[in-house]
Design an enzyme around this catalytic site. Structure first.
Site, PDB file in Angstrom:
ATOM      1  N   THR A 128       0.678  -1.374   0.180  1.00 25.39           N
ATOM      2  CA  THR A 128       0.087   0.079  -0.078  1.00 25.39           C
ATOM      3  C   THR A 128       1.074   1.291   0.148  1.00 25.39           C
ATOM      4  OG1 THR A 128      -1.285   1.318   1.366  1.00 25.39           O
ATOM      5  CG2 THR A 128      -0.056  -0.228   2.266  1.00 25.39           C
ATOM      6  N   TYR A 158      -0.765   0.606  10.752  1.00 21.78           N
ATOM      7  CA  TYR A 158      -1.183  -0.202   9.387  1.00 21.78           C
ATOM      8  C   TYR A 158      -0.049  -0.129   8.482  1.00 21.78           C
ATOM      9  CZ  TYR A 158      -3.344  -0.905   4.937  1.00 21.78           C
ATOM     10  OH  TYR A 158      -3.912  -1.177   3.609  1.00 21.78           O
ATOM     11  N   GLU A 205       0.344   3.577   1.897  1.00 22.63           N
ATOM     12  CA  GLU A 205       0.558   4.115   3.279  1.00 22.63           C
ATOM     13  C   GLU A 205       1.787   3.692   3.926  1.00 22.63           C
ATOM     14  OE1 GLU A 205      -1.549   5.562   5.789  1.00 22.63           O
ATOM     15  OE2 GLU A 205      -2.498   6.290   3.810  1.00 22.63           O
ATOM     16  N   LYS A 251       2.195  -3.200   7.312  1.00 28.65           N
ATOM     17  CA  LYS A 251       2.367  -3.521   5.610  1.00 28.65           C
ATOM     18  C   LYS A 251       3.728  -3.487   5.018  1.00 28.65           C
ATOM     19  CE  LYS A 251      -1.906  -4.416   4.049  1.00 28.65           C
ATOM     20  NZ  LYS A 251      -2.338  -5.370   3.095  1.00 28.65           N
TER      21      LYS A 251
HETATM   22  P1  NAP Z   1     -11.492  -4.618   2.759  1.00 22.06           P
HETATM   23  O1  NAP Z   1     -12.510  -4.212   1.968  1.00 22.06           O
HETATM   24  O2  NAP Z   1     -11.198  -4.071   4.123  1.00 22.06           O
HETATM   25  O3  NAP Z   1     -11.271  -6.075   2.877  1.00 22.06           O
HETATM   26  C1  NAP Z   1     -10.646  -6.900   3.772  1.00 22.06           C
HETATM   27  C2  NAP Z   1     -10.701  -8.384   3.688  1.00 22.06           C
HETATM   28  O4  NAP Z   1      -9.688  -8.876   4.585  1.00 22.06           O
HETATM   29  C3  NAP Z   1     -12.090  -8.662   4.069  1.00 22.06           C
HETATM   30  O5  NAP Z   1     -12.613  -9.835   3.124  1.00 22.06           O
HETATM   31  C4  NAP Z   1     -12.045  -9.272   5.387  1.00 22.06           C
HETATM   32  O6  NAP Z   1     -13.029 -10.321   5.849  1.00 22.06           O
HETATM   33  C5  NAP Z   1     -10.569  -9.965   5.301  1.00 22.06           C
HETATM   34  N1  NAP Z   1      -9.937 -10.207   6.520  1.00 22.06           N
HETATM   35  C6  NAP Z   1      -9.794  -9.273   7.559  1.00 22.06           C
HETATM   36  N2  NAP Z   1      -9.128  -9.890   8.627  1.00 22.06           N
HETATM   37  C7  NAP Z   1      -9.029 -11.125   8.402  1.00 22.06           C
HETATM   38  C8  NAP Z   1      -8.459 -12.420   8.926  1.00 22.06           C
HETATM   39  N3  NAP Z   1      -8.053 -12.285  10.303  1.00 22.06           N
HETATM   40  N4  NAP Z   1      -8.587 -13.508   8.326  1.00 22.06           N
HETATM   41  C9  NAP Z   1      -9.098 -13.745   7.150  1.00 22.06           C
HETATM   42  N5  NAP Z   1      -9.572 -12.477   6.450  1.00 22.06           N
HETATM   43  C10 NAP Z   1      -9.391 -11.348   7.049  1.00 22.06           C
HETATM   44  O7  NAP Z   1     -10.040  -4.130   1.900  1.00 22.06           O
HETATM   45  P2  NAP Z   1      -9.935  -3.644   0.474  1.00 22.06           P
HETATM   46  O8  NAP Z   1     -10.162  -2.456   0.063  1.00 22.06           O
HETATM   47  O9  NAP Z   1     -10.559  -4.774  -0.310  1.00 22.06           O
HETATM   48  O10 NAP Z   1      -8.451  -3.952   0.198  1.00 22.06           O
HETATM   49  C11 NAP Z   1      -7.738  -5.050  -0.114  1.00 22.06           C
HETATM   50  C12 NAP Z   1      -6.141  -5.324   0.453  1.00 22.06           C
HETATM   51  O11 NAP Z   1      -5.547  -4.374  -0.328  1.00 22.06           O
HETATM   52  C13 NAP Z   1      -5.958  -5.194   2.002  1.00 22.06           C
HETATM   53  O12 NAP Z   1      -5.132  -5.985   2.262  1.00 22.06           O
HETATM   54  C14 NAP Z   1      -5.670  -3.787   1.865  1.00 22.06           C
HETATM   55  O13 NAP Z   1      -5.118  -3.444   3.026  1.00 22.06           O
HETATM   56  C15 NAP Z   1      -5.112  -3.469   0.580  1.00 22.06           C
HETATM   57  N6  NAP Z   1      -4.886  -2.157  -0.037  1.00 22.06           N
HETATM   58  C16 NAP Z   1      -6.147  -1.610  -0.297  1.00 22.06           C
HETATM   59  C17 NAP Z   1      -6.183  -0.408  -0.849  1.00 22.06           C
HETATM   60  C18 NAP Z   1      -7.664   0.508  -1.200  1.00 22.06           C
HETATM   61  O14 NAP Z   1      -7.531   1.577  -1.409  1.00 22.06           O
HETATM   62  N7  NAP Z   1      -8.724  -0.133  -1.138  1.00 22.06           N
HETATM   63  C19 NAP Z   1      -5.151   0.162  -1.161  1.00 22.06           C
HETATM   64  C20 NAP Z   1      -3.741  -0.449  -1.093  1.00 22.06           C
HETATM   65  C21 NAP Z   1      -3.859  -1.732  -0.358  1.00 22.06           C
HETATM   66  P3  NAP Z   1     -14.260 -10.004   6.492  1.00 22.06           P
HETATM   67  O15 NAP Z   1     -15.393  -9.599   5.393  1.00 22.06           O
HETATM   68  O16 NAP Z   1     -14.667 -11.005   7.137  1.00 22.06           O
HETATM   69  O17 NAP Z   1     -14.151  -8.698   7.166  1.00 22.06           O
HETATM   70  O1  F7E Z   2      -9.092   8.179   4.392  1.00 21.82           O
HETATM   71  C1  F7E Z   2      -9.364  11.570   5.671  1.00 21.82           C
HETATM   72  C2  F7E Z   2      -8.507  10.548   6.376  1.00 21.82           C
HETATM   73  O2  F7E Z   2      -9.951   6.061   5.566  1.00 21.82           O
HETATM   74  C3  F7E Z   2      -8.707   8.848   3.568  1.00 21.82           C
HETATM   75  C4  F7E Z   2      -7.344   2.023   2.976  1.00 21.82           C
HETATM   76  O3  F7E Z   2      -7.835   1.358   1.926  1.00 21.82           O
HETATM   77  O4  F7E Z   2      -5.983   3.656   1.415  1.00 21.82           O
HETATM   78  C5  F7E Z   2      -7.164   3.541   2.591  1.00 21.82           C
HETATM   79  O5  F7E Z   2      -6.636   4.295   3.584  1.00 21.82           O
HETATM   80  C6  F7E Z   2      -8.266  10.303   4.141  1.00 21.82           C
HETATM   81  C7  F7E Z   2      -7.405  10.217   5.149  1.00 21.82           C
HETATM   82  O6  F7E Z   2      -8.647   5.893   3.686  1.00 21.82           O
HETATM   83  C8  F7E Z   2     -12.673  11.271   7.345  1.00 21.82           C
HETATM   84  O7  F7E Z   2      -7.761  11.176   7.677  1.00 21.82           O
HETATM   85  C9  F7E Z   2     -11.323  13.116   6.494  1.00 21.82           C
HETATM   86  O8  F7E Z   2      -6.480  11.307   5.128  1.00 21.82           O
HETATM   87  O9  F7E Z   2     -10.906   6.699   3.248  1.00 21.82           O
HETATM   88  P1  F7E Z   2      -9.502   6.628   4.218  1.00 21.82           P
HETATM   89  P2  F7E Z   2      -6.887   6.004   3.773  1.00 21.82           P
HETATM   90  O10 F7E Z   2      -6.682   6.056   5.442  1.00 21.82           O
HETATM   91  O11 F7E Z   2      -6.263   6.756   2.697  1.00 21.82           O
HETATM   92  C10 F7E Z   2      -4.982   3.130   1.828  1.00 21.82           C
HETATM   93  C11 F7E Z   2      -4.141   3.375   0.365  1.00 21.82           C
HETATM   94  C12 F7E Z   2      -4.909   1.707   2.326  1.00 21.82           C
HETATM   95  O12 F7E Z   2      -4.136   0.827   2.009  1.00 21.82           O
HETATM   96  C13 F7E Z   2      -5.875   1.397   3.165  1.00 21.82           C
HETATM   97  O13 F7E Z   2      -6.236   0.109   3.500  1.00 21.82           O
HETATM   98  O14 F7E Z   2      -9.640  10.917   4.233  1.00 21.82           O
HETATM   99  N1  F7E Z   2     -10.786  11.748   6.496  1.00 21.82           N
HETATM  100  N2  F7E Z   2     -12.609  12.605   7.178  1.00 21.82           N
HETATM  101  C14 F7E Z   2     -11.556  10.737   6.799  1.00 21.82           C
HETATM  102  N3  F7E Z   2     -11.442   9.405   6.672  1.00 21.82           N
HETATM  103  C15 F7E Z   2     -12.309   8.507   7.200  1.00 21.82           C
HETATM  104  N4  F7E Z   2     -12.269   7.275   7.022  1.00 21.82           N
HETATM  105  N5  F7E Z   2     -13.454   9.247   7.715  1.00 21.82           N
HETATM  106  C16 F7E Z   2     -13.633  10.339   7.931  1.00 21.82           C
HETATM  107  O15 F7E Z   2     -14.675  10.963   8.398  1.00 21.82           O
END
Ligand code: NAP
Ligand code: F7E
Length: 345
Positions: free
Chosen positions: A127, A150, A129, A154
């Site tokens: 990620t 987080y 992050e 990662k």
């Molecule tokens: P998400 O919607 O939060 O999905 C996370 C998945 O992990 C869910 O299926 C969850 O299952 C499962 N999980 C959590 N804890 C677990 C455990 N202990 N054992 C088995 N499964 C578990 O995340 P996403 O947005 O699809 O992201 C997919 C991956 O990409 C994650 O690793 C995230 O960190 C990474 N990532 C995401 C983004 C983004 O912007 N979306 C960007 C960079 C990296 P449940 O349904 O049971 O909760």
């Molecule tokens: O926040 C700001 C918050 O929670 C984005 C995950 O998929 O992407 C995701 O992480 C921004 C941050 O995503 C609220 O402070 C303001 O600056 O949607 P977010 P994230 O933290 O960028 C990365 C790439 C991953 O890997 C992660 O798994 O938005 N913000 N107000 C808020 N954020 C939330 N959640 N809620 C608010 O009310």
């Protein structure tokens, strides 16, 4: 060509559901690791599961035996490790759980997977992050400096599992993905929180939405575009890490403004700091701020440079920022107006 088999951890999540659909369309036999939860975990994959297009195996990234079992049953050619405690804000309140799932979970999975089949290919969901506040644009060459549990979990998964296993000759790579969103995004992430809440405001089901830091900048793409890149990385002969991003970043404030505009409810911002608000044309406050949504440490500015993926993988995103807002708003209008969702949700 023989049918390939994939195992997806995190199949019930946003990316897992898009990836499962993508691989089924490509003719893969798809297995997913399913952790037991009290509520219905199937919302995003129930069609595929109901039609027998994917098979689910109970397991948990925190439980080695269940991982071994899932690998023995599925015998995958490709593993996509998407399971994670993926919420950055929440990782500050449960750092140990975040570390155990995100770092130790990959360690358990990769160790056992390569033991069972040294030729298996593993994709690790890394990620942006991991960059923390490293100067943008961030690329494969930029310095990792995470500022949250987080991001740290990662980075450890990458540095202590991906890199060493690759050095030993195994196929494992990190996709360093920047934020990607969709109508399937969990409602506690900012884009979906905004689209879902502002649709409710528009239809009189909610008065306003309360948020945190509006100044943070993110490089937001569409999840459907990003799962294609995951698959592309595993089709290569040699494993390499790739940054996946749109190359365009916007503030959270801009995401709100664009969403409200698309809903035909334009807003004007006024006030400073925690007193900043967005008002609609009738002067009603539709967005206000609360300290509780601010993070202990913030990543201020993410902007990805995905030149390497564009040249070596031939990947590029198809959905623009405006398309994404439109897609998310339209899906939430359908969900909320169509489903008569309750006011107190
Ligand atoms: P998400 O919607 O939060 O999905 C996370 C998945 O992990 C869910 O299926 C969850 O299952 C499962 N999980 C959590 N804890 C677990 C455990 N202990 N054992 C088995 N499964 C578990 O995340 P996403 O947005 O699809 O992201 C997919 C991956 O990409 C994650 O690793 C995230 O960190 C990474 N990532 C995401 C983004 C983004 O912007 N979306 C960007 C960079 C990296 P449940 O349904 O049971 O909760
Ligand atoms: O926040 C700001 C918050 O929670 C984005 C995950 O998929 O992407 C995701 O992480 C921004 C941050 O995503 C609220 O402070 C303001 O600056 O949607 P977010 P994230 O933290 O960028 C990365 C790439 C991953 O890997 C992660 O798994 O938005 N913000 N107000 C808020 N954020 C939330 N959640 N809620 C608010 O009310």
């Amino acid at each position: 060509m023989a049918t390939k088999t994939a195992l997806i951890t995190g199949i019930t999540g946003q990316d897992g559901s898009y990836l499962a659909e993508f691989l089924v369309q490509k003719g893969y036999r798809v297995y997913g690791l399913l952790r037991r939860v009290s509520t219905d975990p199937f919302t995003r994959i129930e069609d595929l599961y109901g039609n027998g297009q994917i098979k689910l195996i109970y397991g948990n990234m925190r439980d080695e035996e269940t991982i071994k079992n899932a690998l023995k049953i599925s015998k995958p050619d490709e593993i996509y490790n998407l399971a994670a405690q993926s919420h950055v804000g929440i990782s500050f309140t449960c750092p140990d759980e975040t570390m155990d799932i995100n770092y130790r979970g990959l360690e358990r999975l990769a160790t056992e997977a390569f033991k069972q089949n040294p030729k298996v290919k593993i994709y690790q969901a890394s990620t942006s992050e991991m960059y923390g506040n490293t100067k943008p644009p961030q690329s494969e060459k930029s310095k990792f400096a995470p500022v949250s549990p987080y991001g740290e979990s990662k980075l450890l998964a990458h540095e202590k599992v991906v890199v060493p296993f690759r050095k030993k000759g195994f196929f494992i790579c990190s996709g360093v993905l920047f934020n990607h969103e969709s109508p399937r995004r969990g409602k506690h992430f900012v884009t979906r929180k905004v689209s879902h809440s502002l649709v409710k405001v528009k239809f009189g089901l909610q008065d306003m939405v309360t948020m945190g830091n509006l100044d943070a900048k993110r490089d937001w793409g569409f999840a459907g575009d990003y799962v294609r890149a995951m698959w592309m990385m595993l089709q290569r002969k040699t494993p390499e890490d790739f940054v996946i991003a749109t190359g365009e970043s916007h503030t959270v404030r801009e995401f709100v403004t664009e969403t409200a505009k698309y809903l035909g409810m334009p807003v004007k911002w006024s006030g400073k700091g925690l007193s900043e608000v967005a008002k609609d044309e009738k002067g009603r406050v539709v967005v206000k701020l609360d300290k509780k949504y601010y993070r202990l440490n913030e990543v201020n500015n993410l902007l990805g440079d995905s030149k390497k993926a564009r040249t070596k993988l031939g990947w590029k995103p198809q959905i623009t920022f405006k398309d994404l807002v439109k897609m998310m708003v339209e899906a939430d209008v359908k969900l909320i107006v169509g489903s008569n969702e309750h006011k107190d949700d």
